[in-house]
Design an enzyme around this catalytic site. Structure first.
Site, PDB file in Angstrom:
ATOM      1  N   GLU A  93       0.693  -1.117  -0.055  1.00 30.64           N
ATOM      2  CA  GLU A  93      -0.018  -0.118   0.015  1.00 30.64           C
ATOM      3  C   GLU A  93       0.910   1.076   0.040  1.00 30.64           C
ATOM      4  OE1 GLU A  93      -3.950  -1.677   2.046  1.00 30.64           O
ATOM      5  OE2 GLU A  93      -2.760  -0.573   3.355  1.00 30.64           O
ATOM      6  N   CYS A 117       5.786  -4.846  16.237  1.00 34.06           N
ATOM      7  CA  CYS A 117       5.291  -3.933  17.395  1.00 34.06           C
ATOM      8  C   CYS A 117       3.694  -4.383  17.658  1.00 34.06           C
ATOM      9  CB  CYS A 117       5.385  -2.740  17.024  1.00 34.06           C
ATOM     10  SG  CYS A 117       7.233  -2.124  16.497  1.00 34.06           S
ATOM     11  N   CYS A 120       0.770  -2.139  15.833  1.00 36.12           N
ATOM     12  CA  CYS A 120       0.920  -2.048  14.521  1.00 36.12           C
ATOM     13  C   CYS A 120       0.145  -2.980  13.522  1.00 36.12           C
ATOM     14  CB  CYS A 120       2.372  -1.763  14.027  1.00 36.12           C
ATOM     15  SG  CYS A 120       2.527  -1.546  12.122  1.00 36.12           S
ATOM     16  N   GLY A 169       6.456  -1.673   6.426  1.00 38.15           N
ATOM     17  CA  GLY A 169       7.696  -2.053   6.792  1.00 38.15           C
ATOM     18  C   GLY A 169       8.576  -1.292   7.436  1.00 38.15           C
ATOM     19  N   GLU A 170       9.760  -1.970   7.712  1.00 34.47           N
ATOM     20  CA  GLU A 170      10.919  -0.952   8.460  1.00 34.47           C
ATOM     21  C   GLU A 170      11.994  -0.857   7.195  1.00 34.47           C
ATOM     22  OE1 GLU A 170      11.835   0.324  11.390  1.00 34.47           O
ATOM     23  OE2 GLU A 170      13.423   0.653  10.206  1.00 34.47           O
ATOM     24  N   SER A 201      11.315   6.860   8.355  1.00 38.25           N
ATOM     25  CA  SER A 201      10.843   6.506   9.893  1.00 38.25           C
ATOM     26  C   SER A 201      11.317   5.138  10.100  1.00 38.25           C
ATOM     27  CB  SER A 201       9.410   6.698   9.880  1.00 38.25           C
ATOM     28  OG  SER A 201       8.942   6.246  11.275  1.00 38.25           O
ATOM     29  N   SER A 223      10.394   6.173  15.702  1.00 37.36           N
ATOM     30  CA  SER A 223       9.225   5.616  16.636  1.00 37.36           C
ATOM     31  C   SER A 223       9.579   5.316  17.910  1.00 37.36           C
ATOM     32  CB  SER A 223       8.573   4.297  15.831  1.00 37.36           C
ATOM     33  OG  SER A 223       8.187   4.953  14.492  1.00 37.36           O
ATOM     34  N   LEU A 224       9.446   6.264  18.826  1.00 36.17           N
ATOM     35  CA  LEU A 224      10.017   6.135  20.167  1.00 36.17           C
ATOM     36  C   LEU A 224       8.864   5.329  20.962  1.00 36.17           C
ATOM     37  CD1 LEU A 224      12.479   6.830  22.025  1.00 36.17           C
ATOM     38  CD2 LEU A 224      11.014   8.925  22.886  1.00 36.17           C
ATOM     39  N   HIS A 225       7.880   6.010  21.199  1.00 38.17           N
ATOM     40  CA  HIS A 225       6.459   5.385  21.991  1.00 38.17           C
ATOM     41  C   HIS A 225       6.680   5.297  23.215  1.00 38.17           C
ATOM     42  CE1 HIS A 225       5.317   5.215  17.591  1.00 38.17           C
ATOM     43  NE2 HIS A 225       5.650   4.172  17.592  1.00 38.17           N
ATOM     44  N   ASN A 299      -4.325   4.715  15.855  1.00 37.28           N
ATOM     45  CA  ASN A 299      -5.448   4.443  14.676  1.00 37.28           C
ATOM     46  C   ASN A 299      -5.695   3.095  15.142  1.00 37.28           C
ATOM     47  OD1 ASN A 299      -5.375   6.836  13.382  1.00 37.28           O
ATOM     48  ND2 ASN A 299      -3.333   6.078  12.574  1.00 37.28           N
ATOM     49  N   CYS A 342      -1.306   6.039   9.655  1.00 36.55           N
ATOM     50  CA  CYS A 342      -0.407   5.260   9.929  1.00 36.55           C
ATOM     51  C   CYS A 342      -0.863   3.848  10.714  1.00 36.55           C
ATOM     52  CB  CYS A 342       0.373   6.122  11.150  1.00 36.55           C
ATOM     53  SG  CYS A 342       1.078   7.280  10.225  1.00 36.55           S
TER      54      CYS A 342
HETATM   55  N1  SAH Z   1       8.684   0.675  10.700  1.00 35.77           N
HETATM   56  C1  SAH Z   1       8.926   2.118  10.694  1.00 35.77           C
HETATM   57  C2  SAH Z   1       8.185   2.960   9.560  1.00 35.77           C
HETATM   58  C3  SAH Z   1       6.622   2.392   9.521  1.00 35.77           C
HETATM   59  S1  SAH Z   1       5.578   2.453  10.652  1.00 35.77           S
HETATM   60  C4  SAH Z   1       8.823   2.543  12.012  1.00 35.77           C
HETATM   61  O1  SAH Z   1       8.111   1.922  12.822  1.00 35.77           O
HETATM   62  O2  SAH Z   1       8.805   3.917  12.336  1.00 35.77           O
HETATM   63  C5  SAH Z   1       5.113   4.443  10.586  1.00 35.77           C
HETATM   64  C6  SAH Z   1       4.574   4.866  11.880  1.00 35.77           C
HETATM   65  O3  SAH Z   1       3.222   4.599  12.254  1.00 35.77           O
HETATM   66  C7  SAH Z   1       5.391   4.543  13.025  1.00 35.77           C
HETATM   67  O4  SAH Z   1       5.672   5.663  13.837  1.00 35.77           O
HETATM   68  C8  SAH Z   1       4.572   3.556  13.709  1.00 35.77           C
HETATM   69  O5  SAH Z   1       4.979   3.461  14.769  1.00 35.77           O
HETATM   70  C9  SAH Z   1       3.174   4.312  13.677  1.00 35.77           C
HETATM   71  N2  SAH Z   1       2.037   3.403  13.904  1.00 35.77           N
HETATM   72  C10 SAH Z   1       1.994   1.813  13.682  1.00 35.77           C
HETATM   73  N3  SAH Z   1       0.774   1.233  14.065  1.00 35.77           N
HETATM   74  C11 SAH Z   1       0.193   2.533  14.460  1.00 35.77           C
HETATM   75  C12 SAH Z   1      -1.297   2.651  14.956  1.00 35.77           C
HETATM   76  N4  SAH Z   1      -2.072   1.468  14.843  1.00 35.77           N
HETATM   77  N5  SAH Z   1      -1.796   3.943  15.104  1.00 35.77           N
HETATM   78  C13 SAH Z   1      -1.044   4.933  14.893  1.00 35.77           C
HETATM   79  N6  SAH Z   1       0.394   4.996  14.372  1.00 35.77           N
HETATM   80  C14 SAH Z   1       0.704   3.733  14.321  1.00 35.77           C
HETATM   81 FE1  SF4 Z   2       6.774  -1.907  14.208  1.00 32.71          FE
HETATM   82 FE2  SF4 Z   2       7.299  -0.050  12.060  1.00 32.71          FE
HETATM   83 FE3  SF4 Z   2       7.517  -2.849  11.660  1.00 32.71          FE
HETATM   84 FE4  SF4 Z   2       4.987  -1.627  12.355  1.00 32.71          FE
HETATM   85  S1  SF4 Z   2       6.154  -1.160  10.487  1.00 32.71           S
HETATM   86  S2  SF4 Z   2       5.778  -3.596  12.989  1.00 32.71           S
HETATM   87  S3  SF4 Z   2       5.703   0.072  13.616  1.00 32.71           S
HETATM   88  S4  SF4 Z   2       8.632  -1.625  12.872  1.00 32.71           S
END
Ligand code: SAH
Ligand code: SF4
Length: 350
Positions: A93, A117, A120, A169-170, A201, A223-225, A299, A342
């Site tokens: 996507e 994560c 996600c 993806g990462e 990111s 992506s600290l969180h 989300n 996201c």
């Molecule tokens: N893998 C990378 C880039 C893709 S994710 C990363 O983790 O940074 C892009 C962003 O969306 C990241 O900051 C991720 O933590 C956030 N994200 C993932 N799931 C989410 C959700 N359900 N609601 C809001 N943000 C989310």
């Molecule tokens: Fe974690 Fe980013 Fe992979 Fe989702 S796309 S599992 S937020 S590393």
């Protein structure tokens, strides 16, 4: 089409000149092909100034269109979500987020993600493949073509000006294709987008962040969180390999242009990472000179195990950060009605 063929979206002018000459055509044709390609026109039959025999050769010798649009959804706010299939049939996507002054494309770098994560949607999908640089760039080109064929309402910017690697993806786990695609995005004979308009990111793979800083110092979002190791170990499991202290050192060394900041993404989960102690840990962690905090609304997706923090609480959290001298914003969520926000990108099996 054979997927081992070189993909047109990833070629630079020099290599295409050599290929075109090898096929027995004058080298200047390469520039014409690149000009079409950069506009998002990838089908040789639409490259009107090429002779028919060159169009036929291109169709035979190159994989001109590595992506096929399977579906497109348009949100009320102008956001468009695309489902593309790769040559393998796997799907990814891509999202276009148009605003009055800019057009941002959010691109995927992998099919699925290995990093798991728990909040996600992509992370719940099993990892299937790394994208090639051609497939990464082709997402931007396909959006460009769509913008030309299906214009946006006139109050929204109709060009692609910004790129964020925030789709599926990462990106740091697909490092070679990431670097190659960045080179193409920035190149004069590529899409010629300034590094200030590109953001990668990552969940925090520190050796890769270092190399990115050395080779292509684009904008960085982390992506600290959570700023507590125990909690981050659960929310962002890569933290077990690269804990906060390691991340801290790495971020301190990332090269930043004048007045630029690293973005720390902080997803706010009700009762999980939005408590007083979380705020205190975050205040301790952030370097206000070099970093800003972007609070993200969770989300939800069907079956998601968390609840987002209430809006008033997010605003209060942001205010508390701001009162301590930290730049903090609450990110507006776009395209939520079509699950394009996201973490909601999850390709259905084609
Ligand atoms: N893998 C990378 C880039 C893709 S994710 C990363 O983790 O940074 C892009 C962003 O969306 C990241 O900051 C991720 O933590 C956030 N994200 C993932 N799931 C989410 C959700 N359900 N609601 C809001 N943000 C989310
Ligand atoms: Fe974690 Fe980013 Fe992979 Fe989702 S796309 S599992 S937020 S590393």
């Amino acid at each position: 089409m054979n997927k081992t063929l070189v993909q047109l979206p990833s070629l630079n002018l020099e290599s295409l000149k050599n290929m075109v000459s090898d096929w027995g055509f004058p080298a200047f044709r390469a520039k014409q092909i690149i000009d079409w390609r950069n506009k998002g026109i990838l089908n040789p039959d639409d490259m009107r100034n090429l002779p028919q025999d060159l169009r036929t050769t291109l169709n035979q010798k190159l994989c001109c269109q590595p992506l096929k649009q399977v579906q497109r959804q348009c949100s009320e706010d102008g956001t468009r979500k695309y489902l593309f299939s790769l040559q393998s049939g796997k799907t990814i996507e891509t999202v276009l987020i148009p605003e009055p002054e800019r057009g941002t494309v959010c691109i995927s770098s992998q099919v699925g993600c290995v990093l798991d994560c728990p909040f996600c949607h992509t992370g719940t999908q099993k990892f299937e493949a790394n994208l090639t640089a051609g497939e990464i760039i082709a997402q931007v080109l396909a959006v460009k073509e769509d913008l030309r064929n299906n214009p946006l309402p006139s109050d929204l910017h109709d060009q692609v000006t910004h790129i964020v690697y925030m789709g599926m993806g990462e990106p740091m786990a697909n490092e070679e294709a990431l670097h190659e695609s960045l080179k193409m995005l920035m190149a004069e004979d590529g899409l010629h987008i300034s590094r200030r308009r590109i953001t990668v990111s990552t969940s925090g793979l520190t050796p890769q962040i270092e190399r990115l800083g050395e080779i292509h110092p684009v904008n960085l979002a982390i992506s600290l969180h959570s700023a507590l190791d125990d909690e981050r170990n659960t929310l962002v499991p890569i933290n077990r390999k690269y804990p906060l202290q390691t991340l801290r050192t790495c971020l301190n060394l990332y090269p930043l242009p004048h007045q630029r900041h690293i973005t720390l993404e902080y997803l706010m989960l009700d009762g999980v990472n939005d408590r007083q102690e979380d705020l205190q840990a975050l205040l301790q962690f952030v370097n206000p000179e070099r970093e800003r905090v972007n609070l993200i609304r969770f989300n939800p997706y069907p079956g998601s195990p968390y609840e987002g923090s209430p809006t008033e609480h997010m605003n209060k959290f942001a205010q508390d950060l701001i009162s301590k001298g930290i730049r903090a914003t609450v990110r507006r969520s776009r395209g939520q009605d079509i699950m394009a926000a996201c973490g909601q990108l999850k390709s259905s099996a084609a």
